[in-house]
Scaffold this active site. Sequence first.
Site, mmCIF file in Angstrom:
data_model
loop_
_atom_site.group_PDB
_atom_site.id
_atom_site.type_symbol
_atom_site.label_atom_id
_atom_site.label_comp_id
_atom_site.label_asym_id
_atom_site.label_seq_id
_atom_site.Cartn_x
_atom_site.Cartn_y
_atom_site.Cartn_z
ATOM 1 N N SER A 50 -65.816 44.805 -23.051
ATOM 2 C CA SER A 50 -67.052 44.068 -23.185
ATOM 3 C C SER A 50 -66.860 42.714 -23.825
ATOM 4 O O SER A 50 -65.927 42.006 -23.511
ATOM 5 C CB SER A 50 -68.037 44.939 -23.962
ATOM 6 O OG SER A 50 -69.241 44.264 -24.049
ATOM 7 N N THR A 172 -71.575 41.207 -21.142
ATOM 8 C CA THR A 172 -72.454 40.208 -21.736
ATOM 9 C C THR A 172 -73.447 40.829 -22.697
ATOM 10 O O THR A 172 -74.114 41.804 -22.340
ATOM 11 C CB THR A 172 -73.250 39.491 -20.629
ATOM 12 O OG1 THR A 172 -72.313 38.933 -19.715
ATOM 13 C CG2 THR A 172 -74.134 38.396 -21.197
ATOM 14 N N THR A 190 -70.291 36.237 -23.810
ATOM 15 C CA THR A 190 -69.609 37.079 -22.815
ATOM 16 C C THR A 190 -68.127 36.738 -22.700
ATOM 17 O O THR A 190 -67.700 35.639 -23.052
ATOM 18 C CB THR A 190 -70.261 36.868 -21.427
ATOM 19 O OG1 THR A 190 -69.802 37.872 -20.525
ATOM 20 C CG2 THR A 190 -69.930 35.519 -20.835
ATOM 21 N N ARG A 200 -62.988 30.581 -13.832
ATOM 22 C CA ARG A 200 -64.324 30.987 -13.380
ATOM 23 C C ARG A 200 -65.297 31.059 -14.575
ATOM 24 O O ARG A 200 -65.003 31.617 -15.615
ATOM 25 C CB ARG A 200 -64.221 32.347 -12.711
ATOM 26 C CG ARG A 200 -65.558 32.912 -12.191
ATOM 27 C CD ARG A 200 -66.203 33.826 -13.197
ATOM 28 N NE ARG A 200 -67.407 34.467 -12.673
ATOM 29 C CZ ARG A 200 -68.276 35.114 -13.439
ATOM 30 N NH1 ARG A 200 -68.096 35.192 -14.738
ATOM 31 N NH2 ARG A 200 -69.331 35.684 -12.899
ATOM 32 N N THR A 223 -77.781 39.520 -17.342
ATOM 33 C CA THR A 223 -76.427 40.070 -17.267
ATOM 34 C C THR A 223 -76.227 40.536 -15.829
ATOM 35 O O THR A 223 -77.186 40.683 -15.076
ATOM 36 C CB THR A 223 -76.221 41.207 -18.291
ATOM 37 O OG1 THR A 223 -74.889 41.706 -18.175
ATOM 38 C CG2 THR A 223 -77.193 42.355 -18.074
ATOM 39 N N GLY A 224 -74.982 40.748 -15.453
ATOM 40 C CA GLY A 224 -74.701 41.139 -14.072
ATOM 41 C C GLY A 224 -73.780 40.107 -13.430
ATOM 42 O O GLY A 224 -73.088 39.366 -14.126
HETATM 43 N N1 ASP Z 1 -73.035 37.713 -16.298
HETATM 44 C C1 ASP Z 1 -71.655 37.792 -16.730
HETATM 45 C C2 ASP Z 1 -70.841 36.829 -15.902
HETATM 46 O O1 ASP Z 1 -71.052 36.749 -14.716
HETATM 47 C C3 ASP Z 1 -71.060 39.172 -16.636
HETATM 48 C C4 ASP Z 1 -71.883 40.318 -17.159
HETATM 49 O O2 ASP Z 1 -73.044 40.181 -17.471
HETATM 50 O O3 ASP Z 1 -71.339 41.432 -17.229
HETATM 51 O O4 ASP Z 1 -69.934 36.219 -16.441
#
Ligand code: ASP
Length: 316
Positions: A50, A172, A190, A200, A223-224
């Site tokens: 995480s 995140t 994050t 990236r 998040t995502g």
């Molecule tokens: N939103 C974050 C990213 O794309 C990843 C996550 O939320 O798990 O870097």
Amino acid sequence: MAEPITIATWPFGRTAVEAAMKALARGESALDAALAGAQAVEADTTIRNSVGFGSLPDRLGRLTLDACLMDGRTLACGAVACVEHIRHPSALARRVMEKTPHVLLVGEAAKWFALEQGFRLEVPYTLESLKEWLEKHPDRPNRETPNKNPQPAGAETSGAAAINISEFNHDTVTVLSLDAKGHLGGVCTTSGLAYKLPGRVGDSPIIGAGLYVDDTAGAAGATGVGEEILRIGGSLFIVEQMRAGKSPQEACELACRRAHAATARRGVHPTRVAFLALDPQGNVGAACTEKTNFQYAVGRGEKVELLPAKAIGPTP
Ligand code: ASP
């Protein structure tokens, strides 16, 4: 006087909420509280896969961190992206906000700024995170067989590299707080997607995508899969929906629908995004796309609970 409240993404958001609620109880501002919450998660290397040190590195084995924060009173904001060896990127984002006329610093230059501000450089890896990287990442050295099918279910297939995301590697923590004076503050921090391409950057450090906070309308965070959230300007979209009269819940659901529509237009499935929102009256909302299995932590007074978000499927 408003009733102080904090919400944060994922089950590990409980750590953030507990720290933020203690800060709010001491009379600290929403921004200070949200930052205390985010830093509690960044500092916890036992929160595996995480946020912060001990989380999963990129394809070259480098752990690069992204963070931003925003003050709902003034719209002051700061962010850092792709920064290495700094334990608390959210604190560094605050320095960008307070000590520079800028909003976002990136990479080596952000690290240089951190050194100038008195931050220490630290080794961000744990034995567990390195072991996991060596065992699981798709392009690891000395791999015996070619990596024919590295994509997990739900991976994005367009572009040069597949996006590896599952419910186990969300990275995140987004923390939104409302303080007793009725002000809103938020932080998003994050390590980005596990095994991401070097360089990236996702939605998390981008004001309007991973986070947006405005006392006159509300606060939202995400998040995502960052690429899906960036494409729709997710957090600003939600705050503007609240400004137009939608509840935090309705606004988060609309953002999920918009994300589904965006992936459908590109012919890419499924969408993996989740949002949470808080309005200036202390109403909360959260929604996610199907299979995201998004839970979020909510703290009011001394009570902290973990709630499932409403899952939104694609509109047929
Ligand atoms: N939103 C974050 C990213 O794309 C990843 C996550 O939320 O798990 O870097």
